[in-house]
Design a protein around this motif. Sequence first.
Motif, PDB file in Angstrom:
ATOM      1  N   SER A  80      13.910  50.912  39.993  1.00 54.33           N
ATOM      2  CA  SER A  80      13.405  50.521  38.846  1.00 54.33           C
ATOM      3  C   SER A  80      14.212  49.603  38.383  1.00 54.33           C
ATOM      4  N   MET A  81      13.921  48.907  37.231  1.00 56.69           N
ATOM      5  CA  MET A  81      14.535  47.818  36.535  1.00 56.69           C
ATOM      6  C   MET A  81      15.805  48.532  36.032  1.00 56.69           C
ATOM      7  N   LEU A  82      15.732  49.586  35.451  1.00 57.03           N
ATOM      8  CA  LEU A  82      16.895  50.242  34.811  1.00 57.03           C
ATOM      9  C   LEU A  82      16.879  51.767  34.972  1.00 57.03           C
ATOM     10  N   ASP A  83      18.053  52.363  35.048  1.00 63.05           N
ATOM     11  CA  ASP A  83      17.954  53.880  34.996  1.00 63.05           C
ATOM     12  C   ASP A  83      17.249  54.315  33.632  1.00 63.05           C
ATOM     13  N   ASN A  84      16.423  55.609  33.875  1.00 58.65           N
ATOM     14  CA  ASN A  84      15.469  55.813  32.662  1.00 58.65           C
ATOM     15  C   ASN A  84      15.297  57.418  32.808  1.00 58.65           C
ATOM     16  N   PHE A  85      14.178  57.569  31.954  1.00 56.40           N
ATOM     17  CA  PHE A  85      13.898  59.063  32.041  1.00 56.40           C
ATOM     18  C   PHE A  85      13.048  59.261  33.310  1.00 56.40           C
ATOM     19  N   GLU A  86      13.367  60.036  34.334  1.00 62.40           N
ATOM     20  CA  GLU A  86      12.714  60.144  35.396  1.00 62.40           C
ATOM     21  C   GLU A  86      11.899  61.531  35.610  1.00 62.40           C
ATOM     22  N   TRP A  87      10.852  61.261  34.754  1.00 62.33           N
ATOM     23  CA  TRP A  87       9.795  62.602  34.820  1.00 62.33           C
ATOM     24  C   TRP A  87      10.388  63.980  34.855  1.00 62.33           C
ATOM     25  N   LEU A  88      10.021  64.664  35.942  1.00 62.67           N
ATOM     26  CA  LEU A  88      10.602  66.144  35.859  1.00 62.67           C
ATOM     27  C   LEU A  88      12.209  66.376  36.170  1.00 62.67           C
ATOM     28  N   LEU A  89      12.856  65.214  36.733  1.00 59.16           N
ATOM     29  CA  LEU A  89      14.155  65.174  36.730  1.00 59.16           C
ATOM     30  C   LEU A  89      15.024  64.714  35.357  1.00 59.16           C
ATOM     31  N   GLY A  90      14.343  64.302  34.407  1.00 62.99           N
ATOM     32  CA  GLY A  90      14.962  63.999  33.239  1.00 62.99           C
ATOM     33  C   GLY A  90      15.801  62.878  33.499  1.00 62.99           C
ATOM     34  N   TYR A  91      17.232  62.954  33.275  1.00 59.92           N
ATOM     35  CA  TYR A  91      18.229  61.997  33.461  1.00 59.92           C
ATOM     36  C   TYR A  91      19.303  62.332  34.423  1.00 59.92           C
ATOM     37  N   THR A  92      18.791  63.102  35.217  1.00 57.80           N
ATOM     38  CA  THR A  92      19.746  63.613  36.463  1.00 57.80           C
ATOM     39  C   THR A  92      19.474  62.837  37.657  1.00 57.80           C
ATOM     40  N   SER A  93      18.620  61.911  37.511  1.00 58.87           N
ATOM     41  CA  SER A  93      18.439  60.833  38.659  1.00 58.87           C
ATOM     42  C   SER A  93      18.389  59.460  38.328  1.00 58.87           C
ATOM     43  N   ARG A  94      19.228  58.598  38.874  1.00 59.73           N
ATOM     44  CA  ARG A  94      19.230  56.940  38.577  1.00 59.73           C
ATOM     45  C   ARG A  94      18.615  56.341  39.358  1.00 59.73           C
ATOM     46  N   PHE A  95      17.521  55.696  39.245  1.00 58.57           N
ATOM     47  CA  PHE A  95      16.903  54.697  40.230  1.00 58.57           C
ATOM     48  C   PHE A  95      17.212  53.199  39.883  1.00 58.57           C
ATOM     49  N   GLY A  96      17.789  52.971  38.509  1.00 61.62           N
ATOM     50  CA  GLY A  96      18.009  51.545  38.466  1.00 61.62           C
ATOM     51  C   GLY A  96      18.897  50.746  39.085  1.00 61.62           C
ATOM     52  N   LEU A  97      18.612  49.440  38.921  1.00 62.95           N
ATOM     53  CA  LEU A  97      19.376  48.176  39.261  1.00 62.95           C
ATOM     54  C   LEU A  97      20.364  48.103  38.149  1.00 62.95           C
ATOM     55  N   ILE A  98      20.119  48.611  37.079  1.00 63.72           N
ATOM     56  CA  ILE A  98      20.941  48.490  35.569  1.00 63.72           C
ATOM     57  C   ILE A  98      21.242  49.760  35.506  1.00 63.72           C
ATOM     58  N   TYR A  99      22.744  50.080  35.226  1.00 62.44           N
ATOM     59  CA  TYR A  99      23.100  51.278  34.922  1.00 62.44           C
ATOM     60  C   TYR A  99      22.957  51.260  33.332  1.00 62.44           C
ATOM     61  N   VAL A 100      22.493  52.537  32.800  1.00 62.64           N
ATOM     62  CA  VAL A 100      22.215  52.522  31.249  1.00 62.64           C
ATOM     63  C   VAL A 100      23.354  53.849  31.077  1.00 62.64           C
ATOM     64  N   ASP A 101      24.169  53.588  29.990  1.00 59.12           N
ATOM     65  CA  ASP A 101      25.049  54.689  29.471  1.00 59.12           C
ATOM     66  C   ASP A 101      24.065  55.200  28.421  1.00 59.12           C
ATOM     67  N   TYR A 102      23.638  56.547  28.698  1.00 62.19           N
ATOM     68  CA  TYR A 102      22.972  57.096  27.887  1.00 62.19           C
ATOM     69  C   TYR A 102      23.432  57.510  26.293  1.00 62.19           C
ATOM     70  N   ASN A 103      24.728  57.353  26.173  1.00 59.92           N
ATOM     71  CA  ASN A 103      25.516  57.685  24.870  1.00 59.92           C
ATOM     72  C   ASN A 103      25.123  56.524  23.973  1.00 59.92           C
TER      73      ASN A 103
END
Length: 507
Positions: A462-485
């Motif tokens: 995906s474009m950015l790391d994001n909310f990944e459904w059942l996995l919540g934020y334990t999975s990162r698909f993004g080309l862009i890293y997002v600091d969730y803080n």
Amino acid sequence: MKSLVILFLLFVAVFSIVSHVNASAWQPRFDTGGLSRDIFPKGFVFGSAASAYQVEGMANKDGRGSSIWDVFVKVPGNIKNNATGEVSIDQYNHYKEDVNLMQMMNFDAYRFSISWPRIFPNGTGEVNWKGVAYYNRLIDYMLEKGITPHANLYHYDLPLALQERYGGFLSKQIVKDYADYAEFCFKTFGDRIKNWWTFNEPKVIASLGFDNGINPPNRCSKEFGNCTEGNSATEPYIAAHHLILSHAEASKRYREKYKAEQKGRVGVFTDFVWYEPLTKSKADNYAAQRARDFHIGWFLHPFVYGEYPRTMQKIVGERLPKFSKSELEIVKNSFDVLGLNHYTSYYIYDAHQPKTNVIGYQHDWNVGYAYERNGVPIGRQAHSPWIYEVPSGIYKVVTYVKERYGNPEIILSENGMDDPGNVPFPEALFDTNRVNYYTTYLKELKRAMDDGANVTGYFAWSMLDNFEWLLGYTSRFGLIYVDYNDLKRYPKMSAYWFRQMLQRKKA
């Protein structure tokens, strides 16, 4: 070597912290494996993808109504770490920064979804004009930056009001209500949007929502999942039938009322895992074909041939809904372009289920899954347990659709892999596995095109790391890293890889 990697990561981290908004100021060099924009046909579209609930945030603000996901995520245990998409990565307020990053990566297009409950909080009736204004801002800024919008009208987020009012996709009323929503979008945004997509992964909507119930609306027979109500033997097929009719009615309205003036097109995103026979036996070959029929054939057969696959008709029997003659007239040939979402491949073997009174959609396949053959894994496993990296699978799914369904125009509409969500920063920026995944899969896609497949675009998920459904934020698909803080964005190595690979030659 390890020290060089550490130095590289530190440099990237420092650079990103200083200039994460102006990421285009620096360009590392990569081996793209012979891939470049120039080896693809002129006009071939490269883009990235996301969906509204996964990235927008502002879930209960600016007039947005609740979707079935908004209530589902609040049930303890449904989502890893009880995460929600209420804030996610707040693209609602960060859209300019995100579009700038697309431009930095040399992408041509962005595949986003419109949130139905953000437009119609109650599913029908009163319009939320603040939601309309948001999408106008997003679309206009994309066009200003040279990014072509591909709008997906439905990505899992059914307005909760319609689920509560009449059962959502279990009622035929959904066909009219969905088409009314789609037509509002055509009328409101169609002067700028020429690429419309009706549904993302109708198979997932029907099977995960109504067969095993792991997604909302969380319906299934008690033998197949943790649901309080549902019928896995019939409801997946009813929901799918209404999804097909909803797509067809929306497409009909676009063609009759808007296509001539707006000159756009309508497609649908279908997901397709490649199913490889575990052995060369006739039984396993038949099993793999059954899996393909029950997966993609469930939708493409009606759209192309005007009926469900004969395999499904034989096995499902009277539980499979039937199209009326008038319905078939709008269902058949109702897409202009086909989206294929592809990530992975599995081995399939024949495994006829014992005859019992317990039946369901997945049970009807009469197959078993295997992930290795003679002790050799089918591919490297990503973080998500369902993703195995099998580059040849993308060649096979595209070729299969070419040969079985008349070589329609295809956009490879999702493709990607994930890393664990807890990889520390800045190490997470060094996503060499993702670079390798995209390199090998794109080579196989190009091979399919060279062999005659009519593929005209590719969207990375995906474009950015994001909310990944059942996995919540334990999975990162993004080309862009997002600091969730703090929600700051940092391009990963894969983002710079795409930037280099997609560079245009100077005139």
